[in-house]
Scaffold this motif. Sequence first.
Motif, PDB file in Angstrom:
ATOM      1  N   ARG A 150       0.871  -1.176   0.000  1.00  0.00           N
ATOM      2  CA  ARG A 150       0.000   0.000   0.000  1.00  0.00           C
ATOM      3  C   ARG A 150       0.907   1.225   0.000  1.00  0.00           C
ATOM      4  NH1 ARG A 150      -4.953   0.481   4.146  1.00  0.00           N
ATOM      5  NH2 ARG A 150      -5.388  -1.486   3.095  1.00  0.00           N
ATOM      6  N   VAL A 151       0.681   2.124  -0.941  1.00  0.00           N
ATOM      7  CA  VAL A 151       1.568   3.269  -1.161  1.00  0.00           C
ATOM      8  C   VAL A 151       1.835   4.026   0.141  1.00  0.00           C
ATOM      9  CG1 VAL A 151       1.762   5.516  -2.299  1.00  0.00           C
ATOM     10  CG2 VAL A 151       0.991   3.537  -3.590  1.00  0.00           C
ATOM     11  N   PHE A 152       3.105   4.288   0.397  1.00  0.00           N
ATOM     12  CA  PHE A 152       3.636   4.981   1.575  1.00  0.00           C
ATOM     13  C   PHE A 152       3.629   4.124   2.840  1.00  0.00           C
ATOM     14  CE2 PHE A 152       2.426   9.049  -0.668  1.00  0.00           C
ATOM     15  CZ  PHE A 152       3.731   9.415  -0.953  1.00  0.00           C
ATOM     16  N   LEU A 153       2.755   3.128   2.936  1.00  0.00           N
ATOM     17  CA  LEU A 153       2.641   2.361   4.180  1.00  0.00           C
ATOM     18  C   LEU A 153       3.463   1.077   4.132  1.00  0.00           C
ATOM     19  CD1 LEU A 153      -1.166   2.825   4.875  1.00  0.00           C
ATOM     20  CD2 LEU A 153       0.759   4.058   5.899  1.00  0.00           C
ATOM     21  N   ARG A 154       3.295   0.314   3.083  1.00  0.00           N
ATOM     22  CA  ARG A 154       4.055  -0.922   2.902  1.00  0.00           C
ATOM     23  C   ARG A 154       4.330  -1.093   1.420  1.00  0.00           C
ATOM     24  NH1 ARG A 154       4.790  -4.425   6.970  1.00  0.00           N
ATOM     25  NH2 ARG A 154       3.592  -4.186   8.893  1.00  0.00           N
ATOM     26  N   THR A 155       5.550  -0.828   0.993  1.00  0.00           N
ATOM     27  CA  THR A 155       5.923  -1.026  -0.395  1.00  0.00           C
ATOM     28  C   THR A 155       7.210  -1.835  -0.454  1.00  0.00           C
ATOM     29  OG1 THR A 155       6.973   1.171  -0.342  1.00  0.00           O
ATOM     30  CG2 THR A 155       4.800   1.020  -1.366  1.00  0.00           C
ATOM     31  N   LYS A 212      -6.761   2.155  13.538  1.00  0.00           N
ATOM     32  CA  LYS A 212      -5.619   1.256  13.484  1.00  0.00           C
ATOM     33  C   LYS A 212      -4.349   1.986  13.907  1.00  0.00           C
ATOM     34  CE  LYS A 212      -7.162  -1.997   9.916  1.00  0.00           C
ATOM     35  NZ  LYS A 212      -6.852  -2.562   8.577  1.00  0.00           N
ATOM     36  N   ALA A 213      -3.414   1.217  14.457  1.00  0.00           N
ATOM     37  CA  ALA A 213      -2.131   1.777  14.882  1.00  0.00           C
ATOM     38  C   ALA A 213      -1.151   1.769  13.720  1.00  0.00           C
ATOM     39  CB  ALA A 213      -1.573   0.983  16.048  1.00  0.00           C
ATOM     40  N   LEU A 214      -0.171   2.666  13.804  1.00  0.00           N
ATOM     41  CA  LEU A 214       0.905   2.706  12.817  1.00  0.00           C
ATOM     42  C   LEU A 214       2.221   2.919  13.548  1.00  0.00           C
ATOM     43  CD1 LEU A 214       1.497   2.699   9.705  1.00  0.00           C
ATOM     44  CD2 LEU A 214       1.633   5.190   9.891  1.00  0.00           C
ATOM     45  N   GLN A 215       3.161   2.017  13.302  1.00  0.00           N
ATOM     46  CA  GLN A 215       4.510   2.173  13.849  1.00  0.00           C
ATOM     47  C   GLN A 215       5.231   3.238  13.029  1.00  0.00           C
ATOM     48  OE1 GLN A 215       6.961  -1.429  14.862  1.00  0.00           O
ATOM     49  NE2 GLN A 215       8.248  -0.646  13.205  1.00  0.00           N
ATOM     50  N   MET A 216       5.528   4.367  13.659  1.00  0.00           N
ATOM     51  CA  MET A 216       6.069   5.526  12.933  1.00  0.00           C
ATOM     52  C   MET A 216       7.593   5.558  12.905  1.00  0.00           C
ATOM     53  SD  MET A 216       3.457   7.528  11.939  1.00  0.00           S
ATOM     54  CE  MET A 216       4.004   9.237  11.942  1.00  0.00           C
ATOM     55  N   THR A 270      13.384   5.725  10.494  1.00  0.00           N
ATOM     56  CA  THR A 270      12.050   6.189  10.100  1.00  0.00           C
ATOM     57  C   THR A 270      11.987   6.122   8.572  1.00  0.00           C
ATOM     58  OG1 THR A 270      12.809   8.479  10.004  1.00  0.00           O
ATOM     59  CG2 THR A 270      11.776   7.756  12.061  1.00  0.00           C
ATOM     60  N   SER A 271      10.809   6.290   8.005  1.00  0.00           N
ATOM     61  CA  SER A 271      10.688   6.115   6.555  1.00  0.00           C
ATOM     62  C   SER A 271       9.564   6.966   5.978  1.00  0.00           C
ATOM     63  CB  SER A 271      10.423   4.646   6.229  1.00  0.00           C
ATOM     64  OG  SER A 271       9.080   4.304   6.545  1.00  0.00           O
ATOM     65  N   THR A 272       9.364   6.804   4.660  1.00  0.00           N
ATOM     66  CA  THR A 272       8.264   7.486   3.976  1.00  0.00           C
ATOM     67  C   THR A 272       6.906   7.013   4.494  1.00  0.00           C
ATOM     68  OG1 THR A 272       8.763   5.904   2.186  1.00  0.00           O
ATOM     69  CG2 THR A 272       9.320   8.205   1.796  1.00  0.00           C
ATOM     70  N   ARG A 273       6.893   5.994   5.349  1.00  0.00           N
ATOM     71  CA  ARG A 273       5.656   5.605   6.033  1.00  0.00           C
ATOM     72  C   ARG A 273       5.080   6.800   6.812  1.00  0.00           C
ATOM     73  NH1 ARG A 273       4.644   0.461   9.974  1.00  0.00           N
ATOM     74  NH2 ARG A 273       4.502  -0.520   7.947  1.00  0.00           N
ATOM     75  N   MET A 274       5.939   7.717   7.256  1.00  0.00           N
ATOM     76  CA  MET A 274       5.460   8.891   7.993  1.00  0.00           C
ATOM     77  C   MET A 274       4.542   9.748   7.136  1.00  0.00           C
ATOM     78  SD  MET A 274       8.714  10.107  10.341  1.00  0.00           S
ATOM     79  CE  MET A 274       9.779  10.448   8.936  1.00  0.00           C
ATOM     80  N   ILE A 275       4.735   9.725   5.814  1.00  0.00           N
ATOM     81  CA  ILE A 275       3.814  10.464   4.938  1.00  0.00           C
ATOM     82  C   ILE A 275       2.435   9.826   5.010  1.00  0.00           C
ATOM     83  CG2 ILE A 275       3.327  11.164   2.570  1.00  0.00           C
ATOM     84  CD1 ILE A 275       6.309  11.240   2.026  1.00  0.00           C
TER      85      ILE A 275
END
Length: 469
Positions: free
Chosen positions: A147-152, A221-225, A260-265
């Motif tokens: 999923r874009v930005f979250l898991r790629t 839902k939680a997100l590990q940032m 940290t990663s683009t997951r923060m976006i």
Amino acid sequence: MSKPVLTPQAENFPAWYQDVVARAEMADNGPARGTMVIRPWGYAIWELMQADMDRRIKETGAQNVAFPLFIPMSFLEKEKQHVEGFSPELAVVTHGGGEELAEPLVVRPTSETVINHYFAKWVQSHRDLPMMINLWNNVVRWELRPRVFLRTTEFLWQEGHTAHATFEDAVEETRRMLEVYRRFMEETLAISVVVGEKSPGERFAGADHTFTCEALMRDGKALQMGTSHNLGHNFARAFDIQYLDAGGERRHVATTSWGTSTRMIGGTIMVHGDDHGLRLPPAIAPHQVVIMQLDAEGTAARRVEAELRAAGVRVHLDSRTHTSFGRRSVDWELKGVPVRIELGARELAAGNATLVRRDDRSKSTVPLDGAARAATDLLDEIQQVLLTQSRTFREEHTHPVTDFDELTERLGDGGLFLAAWSGTEESEKALGERTSATIRCIVDAEPPAPTCLITGLPAEHTVLIGRAY
């Protein structure tokens, strides 16, 4: 009735998320499964995050370096837990130049192994310590449900690595970087996070301890940032990283890593976004203020633009004539620009300007000669409002539970749950199998019950439980 620009959050949150990413021109799916193309608006947000984080990291004493994308398979095999933890996610190169390689190369999932190989070479004396480096690069982890930005499969990130003389120094560094991350997420991203230690089942492969910043998205839902890992002496022993101490004895270093990663976006989209699109914190908004020029001459608009630029505000003058005012307004709402200044014929005739806030979409009229100052003042206010809303939402959706059936029932509504936990591997495994939820982190609080929510054994910890991305 016209079709909404975005799927409403309450109707279908995943569809809303995909709509925002596409309509706000954040990113697109890449040609290979699980990859992404980050478009200019999304990348500009990442650059602002990166610049702020880079400054904070350098203030701790770390220096930026670059390491290879390809890592010999033998490097990963030196640390047993590490290779076992990452094996399902590895992308491996077996051929190059038309020939089979003598040794397979792993496309880096993270750089602990190759960096520790060089730490062993560079660290000789206690005078070389601490050694603190940081990388801004891309990594590859074969993702089954992208999923874009979250898991790629491929994503951009920051990974720091340090070597220290003592285990205690490594503990201090691990906690210091966790605090750097917490402050960045709250002060810059305006996202309220919970910090705590990961349970053994969620710990980074090869670490003694992993600490995390956990945020709650608007769908519950939680997100590990971001995470910070105390690797102890594990990698030092595997890669024989030793130094000569002040007394002339050889000792193994203690190491840490943190990232940290683009997951923060993705987190920023899901924490702050609404049914009209993004709501960007001013600290990471590529355009903090957009001036909507409606008169052809634009003299007043250019004057306000110059005043804002002189005040250090990232301002954009929208002087498009081929696009309607309504369409332009929707575009900037979708992109989450914190403040719009509208300068139409009626405003200019009255010597006024209309300010539109993106956080609550409210409008106010101010004198034209005070428009730049009023817009600048709003930026600080909006930044704080978004953080307060994030914290309030998380607190209102965090609940203590003392009964397992209650937890199972309430998980469907989303949120985070404080529970007593025995600390056993069996109980953590049972939680996942019976609820598809995980222990997000161990928190510093009194257990809400004397016995474990899952097993009934004596409680050792208070944990935060939730379903997560």
